[in-house]
Design a protein around this motif. Structure first.
Motif, PDB file in Angstrom:
ATOM      1  N   ARG A   3      35.026  54.849  24.988  1.00  0.00           N
ATOM      2  CA  ARG A   3      35.269  56.265  25.463  1.00  0.00           C
ATOM      3  C   ARG A   3      34.074  57.210  25.203  1.00  0.00           C
ATOM      4  NH1 ARG A   3      40.131  60.003  23.269  1.00  0.00           N
ATOM      5  NH2 ARG A   3      39.447  61.934  24.608  1.00  0.00           N
ATOM      6  N   SER A   4      33.808  58.020  26.364  1.00  0.00           N
ATOM      7  CA  SER A   4      32.721  58.788  26.156  1.00  0.00           C
ATOM      8  C   SER A   4      32.812  59.827  25.064  1.00  0.00           C
ATOM      9  CB  SER A   4      32.396  59.388  27.682  1.00  0.00           C
ATOM     10  OG  SER A   4      33.289  60.489  27.708  1.00  0.00           O
ATOM     11  N   ALA A  13      38.468  64.928  34.108  1.00  0.00           N
ATOM     12  CA  ALA A  13      39.260  63.582  34.759  1.00  0.00           C
ATOM     13  C   ALA A  13      40.740  63.859  34.681  1.00  0.00           C
ATOM     14  CB  ALA A  13      39.061  62.521  33.785  1.00  0.00           C
ATOM     15  N   ARG A  14      41.411  64.615  33.788  1.00  0.00           N
ATOM     16  CA  ARG A  14      42.711  64.738  33.765  1.00  0.00           C
ATOM     17  C   ARG A  14      43.167  65.850  35.113  1.00  0.00           C
ATOM     18  NH1 ARG A  14      46.248  62.688  30.331  1.00  0.00           N
ATOM     19  NH2 ARG A  14      45.466  62.210  28.343  1.00  0.00           N
ATOM     20  N   LEU A  15      42.304  66.829  35.304  1.00  0.00           N
ATOM     21  CA  LEU A  15      42.593  67.923  36.264  1.00  0.00           C
ATOM     22  C   LEU A  15      42.303  67.319  37.722  1.00  0.00           C
ATOM     23  CD1 LEU A  15      41.017  71.060  34.601  1.00  0.00           C
ATOM     24  CD2 LEU A  15      43.457  70.420  34.820  1.00  0.00           C
ATOM     25  N   LEU A  51      36.860  57.596  37.546  1.00  0.00           N
ATOM     26  CA  LEU A  51      36.533  58.896  36.627  1.00  0.00           C
ATOM     27  C   LEU A  51      37.311  58.834  35.390  1.00  0.00           C
ATOM     28  CD1 LEU A  51      35.153  61.497  36.467  1.00  0.00           C
ATOM     29  CD2 LEU A  51      36.875  62.669  37.631  1.00  0.00           C
ATOM     30  N   TYR A  52      38.660  58.448  35.587  1.00  0.00           N
ATOM     31  CA  TYR A  52      39.738  58.536  34.501  1.00  0.00           C
ATOM     32  C   TYR A  52      39.216  57.072  33.596  1.00  0.00           C
ATOM     33  CZ  TYR A  52      44.158  58.588  32.100  1.00  0.00           C
ATOM     34  OH  TYR A  52      45.083  58.625  31.124  1.00  0.00           O
ATOM     35  N   ALA A  60      43.487  52.928  28.516  1.00  0.00           N
ATOM     36  CA  ALA A  60      44.113  54.056  29.155  1.00  0.00           C
ATOM     37  C   ALA A  60      44.208  53.814  30.596  1.00  0.00           C
ATOM     38  CB  ALA A  60      43.262  55.370  28.773  1.00  0.00           C
ATOM     39  N   LEU A  61      43.265  53.194  31.242  1.00  0.00           N
ATOM     40  CA  LEU A  61      43.437  53.045  32.734  1.00  0.00           C
ATOM     41  C   LEU A  61      44.663  51.900  32.921  1.00  0.00           C
ATOM     42  CD1 LEU A  61      42.652  53.569  35.508  1.00  0.00           C
ATOM     43  CD2 LEU A  61      41.129  51.511  35.333  1.00  0.00           C
TER      44      LEU A  61
END
Length: 145
Positions: A3-4, A13-15, A51-52, A60-61
């Motif tokens: 994770r970054s 990413a969430r938006l 992006l996600y 998570a993806l």
């Protein structure tokens, strides 16, 4: 992929994910009347998922998609092939477009739309397979060093 950890990327990413997916559906459904279609819509959706992926990682993806990207490719190819069959059933040439109106919702379904959905899924699956494979290779290479 690790994770970054950046707050800006995580929030962006969430938006942007739902907005990009909505725009990709707009491009998909608009494809035969105006510019757009399954390929460019699939690229937009792939960009959203990428992006996600860069913000939250592979787990998570995978948890969000709940399906393997390779399965998306297979379903997309199957839909592409199935879209050719109705023309044969009606005795017309291969790939001749067939249109149906769904009476309850007054929606015009067609074989070109089924084909575009197949292209959409194949493009999303292909791009996500490539991105995750590249990330896994980079991660394996980093751990061996």
């Amino acid at each position: 992929m690790v994770r970054s950890g950046t707050l800006i990327l995580s929030v962006a990413a969430r938006l942007l994910l739902p907005l990009q997916l909505l725009f990709s559906l707009f491009l998909l459904l608009r494809g035969h009347d105006e510019p757009g279609g399954g390929f460019i819509a699939g690229l937009v959706a792939s960009g959203a998922f990428a992006l996600y992926f860069f913000a939250y990682g592979r787990q998570a993806l995978s948890a969000m998609l709940k399906v393997s990207p390779r399965d998306l490719v297979a379903v997309g190819l199957l839909l592409g092939v199935l879209s050719t069959l109705p023309a044969w059933w009606f005795g017309e040439a291969f790939f001749t477009a067939q249109w149906w109106t769904l009476p309850v919702i007054d929606f015009k379904a067609s074989t070109p739309l089924v084909f575009d959905i197949g292209v959409y899924l194949a493009v999303v699956g292909s791009v996500l397979t490539a991105i995750t494979a590249l990330a896994d290779t980079a991660l394996a290479q980093d751990s061996s060093d």
